[in-house]
Scaffold this active site. Structure first.
Site, PDB file in Angstrom:
ATOM      1  N   GLY A  38       0.842  -1.192   0.000  1.00 34.90           N
ATOM      2  CA  GLY A  38       0.000   0.000   0.000  1.00 34.90           C
ATOM      3  C   GLY A  38       0.878   1.241   0.000  1.00 34.90           C
ATOM      4  O   GLY A  38       2.081   1.170   0.293  1.00 34.90           O
TER       5      GLY A  38
ATOM      6  N   GLN B 132       2.981  10.109   1.662  1.00 40.43           N
ATOM      7  CA  GLN B 132       4.285   9.432   1.750  1.00 40.43           C
ATOM      8  C   GLN B 132       5.198   9.806   0.582  1.00 40.43           C
ATOM      9  O   GLN B 132       6.404   9.584   0.645  1.00 40.43           O
ATOM     10  CB  GLN B 132       4.098   7.907   1.795  1.00 40.43           C
ATOM     11  CG  GLN B 132       3.403   7.407   3.050  1.00 40.43           C
ATOM     12  CD  GLN B 132       3.221   5.916   3.051  1.00 40.43           C
ATOM     13  OE1 GLN B 132       2.275   5.393   2.477  1.00 40.43           O
ATOM     14  NE2 GLN B 132       4.128   5.193   3.676  1.00 40.43           N
TER      15      GLN B 132
ATOM     16  N   HIS C  47      -4.771   1.477   7.511  1.00 40.78           N
ATOM     17  CA  HIS C  47      -3.413   2.021   7.684  1.00 40.78           C
ATOM     18  C   HIS C  47      -3.184   3.176   6.698  1.00 40.78           C
ATOM     19  O   HIS C  47      -2.689   4.244   7.080  1.00 40.78           O
ATOM     20  CB  HIS C  47      -2.410   0.892   7.447  1.00 40.78           C
ATOM     21  CG  HIS C  47      -0.968   1.291   7.444  1.00 40.78           C
ATOM     22  ND1 HIS C  47      -0.062   0.869   8.383  1.00 40.78           N
ATOM     23  CD2 HIS C  47      -0.248   2.077   6.584  1.00 40.78           C
ATOM     24  CE1 HIS C  47       1.132   1.381   8.130  1.00 40.78           C
ATOM     25  NE2 HIS C  47       1.054   2.118   7.026  1.00 40.78           N
ATOM     26  N   GLU C  48      -3.589   2.974   5.435  1.00 38.75           N
ATOM     27  CA  GLU C  48      -3.377   4.037   4.423  1.00 38.75           C
ATOM     28  C   GLU C  48      -4.291   5.233   4.695  1.00 38.75           C
ATOM     29  O   GLU C  48      -3.888   6.390   4.512  1.00 38.75           O
ATOM     30  CB  GLU C  48      -3.618   3.491   3.008  1.00 38.75           C
ATOM     31  CG  GLU C  48      -2.749   2.302   2.598  1.00 38.75           C
ATOM     32  CD  GLU C  48      -1.273   2.485   2.860  1.00 38.75           C
ATOM     33  OE1 GLU C  48      -0.793   3.633   2.892  1.00 38.75           O
ATOM     34  OE2 GLU C  48      -0.581   1.469   3.064  1.00 38.75           O
TER      35      GLU C  48
ATOM     36  N   HIS D 106      -2.798   7.519   7.174  1.00 39.85           N
ATOM     37  CA  HIS D 106      -1.792   8.437   6.613  1.00 39.85           C
ATOM     38  C   HIS D 106      -2.445   9.748   6.159  1.00 39.85           C
ATOM     39  O   HIS D 106      -1.850  10.819   6.255  1.00 39.85           O
ATOM     40  CB  HIS D 106      -1.088   7.806   5.408  1.00 39.85           C
ATOM     41  CG  HIS D 106       0.068   6.900   5.746  1.00 39.85           C
ATOM     42  ND1 HIS D 106       1.200   7.348   6.386  1.00 39.85           N
ATOM     43  CD2 HIS D 106       0.282   5.583   5.505  1.00 39.85           C
ATOM     44  CE1 HIS D 106       2.063   6.349   6.527  1.00 39.85           C
ATOM     45  NE2 HIS D 106       1.524   5.259   6.014  1.00 39.85           N
TER      46      HIS D 106
ATOM     47  N   CYS E 112       5.577  -0.147   7.622  1.00 43.30           N
ATOM     48  CA  CYS E 112       5.292   1.104   6.915  1.00 43.30           C
ATOM     49  C   CYS E 112       6.538   1.521   6.144  1.00 43.30           C
ATOM     50  O   CYS E 112       7.639   1.532   6.711  1.00 43.30           O
ATOM     51  CB  CYS E 112       4.907   2.199   7.918  1.00 43.30           C
ATOM     52  SG  CYS E 112       4.489   3.768   7.134  1.00 43.30           S
ATOM     53  N   LEU E 113       6.351   1.871   4.887  1.00 42.64           N
ATOM     54  CA  LEU E 113       7.494   2.274   4.057  1.00 42.64           C
ATOM     55  C   LEU E 113       8.104   3.581   4.557  1.00 42.64           C
ATOM     56  O   LEU E 113       9.242   3.890   4.220  1.00 42.64           O
ATOM     57  CB  LEU E 113       7.057   2.392   2.591  1.00 42.64           C
ATOM     58  CG  LEU E 113       6.541   1.074   1.982  1.00 42.64           C
ATOM     59  CD1 LEU E 113       5.952   1.326   0.590  1.00 42.64           C
ATOM     60  CD2 LEU E 113       7.640   0.026   1.916  1.00 42.64           C
TER      61      LEU E 113
HETATM   62  O1  K1U Z   1       3.864   2.421   4.160  1.00 45.99           O
HETATM   63  C1  K1U Z   1       2.796   1.916   3.828  1.00 45.99           C
HETATM   64  O2  K1U Z   1       1.756   2.489   4.072  1.00 45.99           O
HETATM   65  C2  K1U Z   1       2.823   0.580   3.124  1.00 45.99           C
HETATM   66  C3  K1U Z   1       2.761  -0.605   4.074  1.00 45.99           C
HETATM   67  C4  K1U Z   1       1.329  -1.087   4.145  1.00 45.99           C
HETATM   68  C5  K1U Z   1       0.968  -2.014   5.270  1.00 45.99           C
HETATM   69  C6  K1U Z   1       1.690  -3.148   5.564  1.00 45.99           C
HETATM   70  C7  K1U Z   1       1.301  -4.001   6.581  1.00 45.99           C
HETATM   71  C8  K1U Z   1       0.172  -3.715   7.309  1.00 45.99           C
HETATM   72  C9  K1U Z   1      -0.540  -2.577   7.031  1.00 45.99           C
HETATM   73  C10 K1U Z   1      -0.155  -1.727   6.010  1.00 45.99           C
HETATM   74  C11 K1U Z   1       3.689  -1.671   3.501  1.00 45.99           C
HETATM   75  O3  K1U Z   1       3.498  -2.115   2.424  1.00 45.99           O
HETATM   76  S1  K1U Z   1       5.016  -2.202   4.480  1.00 45.99           S
HETATM   77  C12 K1U Z   1       5.757  -3.482   3.479  1.00 45.99           C
HETATM   78  C13 K1U Z   1       4.986  -4.760   3.470  1.00 45.99           C
HETATM   79  O4  K1U Z   1       4.096  -4.952   4.275  1.00 45.99           O
HETATM   80  C14 K1U Z   1       5.285  -5.792   2.458  1.00 45.99           C
HETATM   81  C15 K1U Z   1       6.308  -5.653   1.570  1.00 45.99           C
HETATM   82  C16 K1U Z   1       6.568  -6.646   0.622  1.00 45.99           C
HETATM   83  C17 K1U Z   1       5.789  -7.776   0.572  1.00 45.99           C
HETATM   84  C18 K1U Z   1       4.758  -7.931   1.459  1.00 45.99           C
HETATM   85  C19 K1U Z   1       4.497  -6.941   2.396  1.00 45.99           C
HETATM   86 ZN    ZN Z   2       2.451   3.430   6.126  1.00 42.16          ZN
END
Ligand code: K1U
Ligand code: ZN
Length: 178
Positions: free
Chosen positions: A46, A51, A136-137, A140, A94-95
């Site tokens: 996401g 971001q 979560h998004e 943000h 979270c990225l």
């Molecule tokens: O930063 C963000 O908003 C993105 C975040 C979204 C998220 C992840 C987990 C739970 C709730 C919301 C991410 O994508 S973090 C990276 C991640 O979860 C992932 C990366 C590669 C493969 C699978 C998952």
């Molecule tokens: Zn995030």
């Protein structure tokens, strides 16, 4: 399409309340497409517009894995129209908080209303990881990060380590263990 730099915490742009889009026009579609490419490259499941420094109510999500066909979701002005009474806990990442994870409780099932990539109003029922990711998004867009759902102690430890890594330009992984 273009890859956009992802802002990491602490950063005041991640704490702002984002403005609604008037309509999903070519400019917003371009933002959505750039966000999707950036999210795939990260990689993530996401991404929310703040971001990448765009303070607009736009999110993109794709929970498909590498073996599956891509299944992107584009949402502008998402709003929750129903949430379940029961919560689910998920270990979130979270990225914008790279290498940190924390368990967050959120409503287990939701119904979200939004404008899609064609500017059509849609409603979607979600549960499991999709419900977690949408919430979560959407957080943000209100300037809320998943660490804001943790205790002040855990939040401050994570944010201090990220600030220290930023200031010394140290690779984040070496600061990632709590
Ligand atoms: O930063 C963000 O908003 C993105 C975040 C979204 C998220 C992840 C987990 C739970 C709730 C919301 C991410 O994508 S973090 C990276 C991640 O979860 C992932 C990366 C590669 C493969 C699978 C998952
Ligand atoms: Zn995030």
């Amino acid at each position: 399409m273009a890859l956009l730099p992802i802002i990491t915490a602490p950063d005041p742009r991640l704490k702002k309340v984002c403005a609604p889009v008037e309509a999903v026009d070519d400019k917003i579609r371009r933002l959505m497409d750039d966000m999707l490419e950036t999210m795939y490259a990260a990689p993530g499941i996401g991404l929310a517009a703040p971001q990448v420094g765009a303070l607009k109510r736009v999110i993109v999500i794709d929970l498909s894995d590498d073996e599956e066909e891509k299944a992107p979701l584009f949402m502008a002005n998402p709003e929750l129209v129903a949430v379940s009474d029961d919560d689910a806990s998920y270990e979130e990442g979270c990225l914008s908080l790279p290498d940190y994870y924390g368990a967050v409780d959120r409503p287990a099932t939701i119904r979200v209303r939004f404008l899609d990539r064609e500017n059509e109003i849609r409603e979607l029922d979600a549960d499991g990881l999709l419900a977690t990711c949408i919430q979560h998004e959407m957080d943000h867009l209100e300037g809320i990060l998943f660490v804001d759902h943790l205790t002040a102690l855990k939040r401050n430890i994570i944010l201090r380590k990220l600030l220290k890594a930023k200031k010394s330009n140290t690779p984040l992984a070496s600061y990632a263990t709590l």
